[in-house]
Scaffold this motif. Structure first.
Motif, PDB file in Angstrom:
ATOM      1  N   GLU A  46     -14.155 -21.341  -0.077  1.00  0.00           N
ATOM      2  CA  GLU A  46     -13.347 -21.047   1.105  1.00  0.00           C
ATOM      3  C   GLU A  46     -13.096 -19.549   1.230  1.00  0.00           C
ATOM      4  N   ASN A  47     -12.828 -18.891   0.088  1.00  0.00           N
ATOM      5  CA  ASN A  47     -12.569 -17.462   0.126  1.00  0.00           C
ATOM      6  C   ASN A  47     -13.734 -16.637  -0.386  1.00  0.00           C
ATOM      7  N   LEU A  99     -12.953 -10.937 -11.089  1.00  0.00           N
ATOM      8  CA  LEU A  99     -11.741 -10.339 -11.627  1.00  0.00           C
ATOM      9  C   LEU A  99     -11.118 -11.312 -12.613  1.00  0.00           C
ATOM     10  N   LYS A 147      -8.816 -28.411 -10.998  1.00  0.00           N
ATOM     11  CA  LYS A 147      -8.578 -29.468 -10.010  1.00  0.00           C
ATOM     12  C   LYS A 147      -9.612 -29.462  -8.892  1.00  0.00           C
ATOM     13  N   GLU A 148      -9.976 -28.274  -8.400  1.00  0.00           N
ATOM     14  CA  GLU A 148     -10.852 -28.236  -7.223  1.00  0.00           C
ATOM     15  C   GLU A 148     -12.295 -28.572  -7.560  1.00  0.00           C
ATOM     16  N   ARG A 193      -8.662 -10.747 -14.675  1.00  0.00           N
ATOM     17  CA  ARG A 193      -7.226 -10.483 -14.817  1.00  0.00           C
ATOM     18  C   ARG A 193      -6.804 -10.471 -16.283  1.00  0.00           C
ATOM     19  N   TRP A 232     -15.102 -16.333  -3.455  1.00  0.00           N
ATOM     20  CA  TRP A 232     -14.490 -15.505  -4.497  1.00  0.00           C
ATOM     21  C   TRP A 232     -14.376 -16.338  -5.760  1.00  0.00           C
ATOM     22  N   ASP A 247     -14.637 -20.318  -5.530  1.00  0.00           N
ATOM     23  CA  ASP A 247     -13.875 -20.870  -4.409  1.00  0.00           C
ATOM     24  C   ASP A 247     -14.646 -20.563  -3.137  1.00  0.00           C
ATOM     25  N   VAL A 292     -12.428 -17.549  -8.802  1.00  0.00           N
ATOM     26  CA  VAL A 292     -11.029 -17.656  -9.206  1.00  0.00           C
ATOM     27  C   VAL A 292     -10.978 -17.762 -10.724  1.00  0.00           C
ATOM     28  N   SER A 293     -10.038 -17.060 -11.343  1.00  0.00           N
ATOM     29  CA  SER A 293      -9.966 -17.118 -12.795  1.00  0.00           C
ATOM     30  C   SER A 293      -8.591 -17.608 -13.223  1.00  0.00           C
ATOM     31  N   LYS A 294      -8.581 -18.698 -13.986  1.00  0.00           N
ATOM     32  CA  LYS A 294      -7.324 -19.235 -14.509  1.00  0.00           C
ATOM     33  C   LYS A 294      -7.337 -19.051 -16.023  1.00  0.00           C
TER      34      LYS A 294
END
Lengths: 140, 387
Positions: B135-136, B99, B181-182, B101, B138, B133, B140-142
């Motif tokens: 952990e989830n 996603l 960061k991650e 976004r 998934w 990510d 992640v989109s920044k």
């Protein structure tokens, strides 16, 4: 009201202990997350005497969390009080299913923790600052 | 000798090879991506990746992790991984939705050098940097948003996996820090700067006459940025130093790639790859990879440029005023191998820093693999222009 996520007894005990702990200075916080597989809440960690900016750094940028905060609030007339606030930490980059689950369980968590003030932080670390928290607790 | 493959009758919007160049993923201006496998001197279609609802605008194939990312006008990107199908046991490509976004089409996508992130350029005036990510489970989109003022047309990663160059329709080429960061460790200082939080601008460049920046590229070392803009020029920017601009008298270039620290191959509406060479002292155009002997069209006559002298207008005018029913074959085929705009040039063989072959695809539906060493002078054979 139906409960999507269960709050186990140890969490309720932790919240009570946190609520009644004597505070001397600084702000303290307890961070709770939802375990999506088991659909229960889990305590992640507790912070003592931490600044709001440091707390913003510690929180994950892409996962929702509930943070019960005991903030050292300095009133304009000089008094210092330690009100409790619930920070609904819900960054928009989080996984959608988890975000929805977090939102559905918020009301339930709020009644269990017995906190009246909620601060919504949806954008991430930049929007969680000491000023934001102070304005929220002093104003409304 | 360039290898020529007629892949389709429709334009090839995007192409990407796998690590050993035995397979090719293409978007034939459609919602589906085709995987073609090489069998001898032919490319045979083996699989279709169907998931997108609109045209796939860009494809990238990560060589080490063997993941394909496709980006489409439907505002989504999918990451495809090869897994055994639970029912049949065959190896199939399984999509994972990312996603982004964004609220406009995605235009360009590229994996980062370490293949743990990818950047998606979009019409939403933003670039989505996507990382996984665990952990989830998934992606992640920044978003990189400031100060982009229009559609982002192309992106390219710096070798340090943190810096990203972006060319945009607001006529600027910029270098951003896409530090997540991650995922990333703190990068070492480069000529572009040090201590770079997410969305820092490390450089902003424009070409002399302006114009949409169609393509950007970092040099193999990452210390130089080249970009091609719609004013028919190519600019090479040295941070802290000069920007060298080469203005061509011919049609704009829309895609470029570095083959070594001092050589760039660019292509565009002139339907042939052009070679540029230089250093921080200066850059110049060196020649073309297409010496005109491979194509089967004849040279266009002098003065036959312009919309009133070629094409349908000329055909009917000649039929009317001169009674000529066919204008001969002078205008119908170009002397270059590609018969239409080249939209994508990518490294094919060699190591980064010494690319020996490049592949080009274009609006004519052909894939051509060129030898970067066979450069010939650029004289009088531009598609329809006589110089």
């Amino acid at each position: 009201m139906s409960h999507t996520v269960d709050i186990p007894q140890p969490i309720k005990d932790s919240l009570r202990k946190f609520r009644f702990a004597r505070r001397n200075d600084g702000s303290a916080a307890i961070v709770i997350k939802i375990n999506k597989q088991k659909l229960i809440m889990e305590e992640v960690e507790q912070f003592d005497n931490i600044s709001i900016e440091e707390l913003a750094e510690e929180l994950p940028e892409n996962s929702p969390r509930y943070v019960v905060l005991s903030h050292a609030l300095v009133h304009p007339d000089g008094r210092t009080s330690f009100p409790l606030a619930l920070i609904n930490w819900a960054p928009t980059t989080s996984e959608i299913g988890l975000l929805t689950l977090h939102a559905s369980a918020l009301l339930d968590f709020q009644t269990t923790a017995d906190v009246s003030k909620i601060i919504e932080i949806r954008e991430g670390p930049e929007s969680l600052t000491t000023d934001v928290v102070n304005t929220h607790l002093l104003g409304k | 000798m360039p290898e020529i493959f007629n892949i389709s009758q429709t334009p090839i919007t995007a192409h990407a090879f796998n690590a050993d160049r035995s397979q090719l993923a293409v978007s034939l201006n459609s919602n589906d991506a085709q995987i073609l496998t090489r069998s001898g001197s032919e490319w045979a279609p083996t699989e279709m990746l169907t998931e997108h609802d609109k045209v796939i605008t860009s494809i990238d194939w990560a060589p080490n992790s063997n993941q394909i990312v496709t980006a489409s006008q439907d505002r989504n990107a999918y990451v495809w991984q090869q897994t055994p199908d639970p029912d049949t046991g065959k190896i199939v490509w399984k999509p994972t939705l990312v996603l982004l976004r964004i609220n406009r089409a995605a235009t360009h996508v590229r994996w980062s050098p370490k293949e743990d992130k990818f950047a998606v350029a979009s019409g939403a005036r933003a670039i989505a940097i996507c990382s996984f990510d665990p952990e989830n489970n998934w992606w992640v989109s920044k978003h990189l948003k400031k100060p982009i003022r229009s559609t982002v047309l192309a992106v390219d990663w710096h070798p340090n996996n943190v810096l990203l160059a972006a060319g945009s329709a607001d006529m600027k080429a910029r270098v951003f820090s896409a530090y997540v960061k991650e995922i990333d460790e703190r990068p070492a200082a480069t000529v572009w700067g040090s201590k770079l939080p997410f969305n820092t601008i490390c450089g902003e460049f424009a070409s002399a006459a302006g114009g949409w920046v169609h393509s950007v590229g970092f040099s193999p070392s990452g210390d130089v940025l080249a970009f091609a803009s719609h004013d028919s020029s190519i600019s090479i920017a040295y941070p802290g130093g000069a920007i060298h601009n080469i203005r061509m008298p011919t049609l704009p270039l829309v895609t470029l790639t570095w083959t070594s620290e001092d050589t760039i191959i660019a292509a565009g509406h002139d339907c042939q790859p052009i070679v540029f060479s230089g250093s921080d002292a200066g850059w110049q155009e060196v020649g073309t990879l297409d010496n005109g002997s491979y194509g089967t069209g004849s040279k266009a006559g002098p003065g036959s440029v312009g919309r009133l002298k070629t094409g349908a207008f000329a055909t009917f005018r000649d039929a009317d005023s001169r009674g000529q029913t066919s204008s001969g074959t002078t205008d119908s085929k170009l002397s270059t191998i590609h018969q239409n705009t080249i939209t994508s040039v990518r490294p094919y063989a060699g190591v980064p820093g010494q690319i020996t072959q490049v592949s080009t695809t274009g609006v004519d539906g052909t894939l051509v693999i060129w030898d970067t060493a066979s450069v010939s002078a650029l004289t009088g054979r531009m598609a329809a222009l006589s110089v």
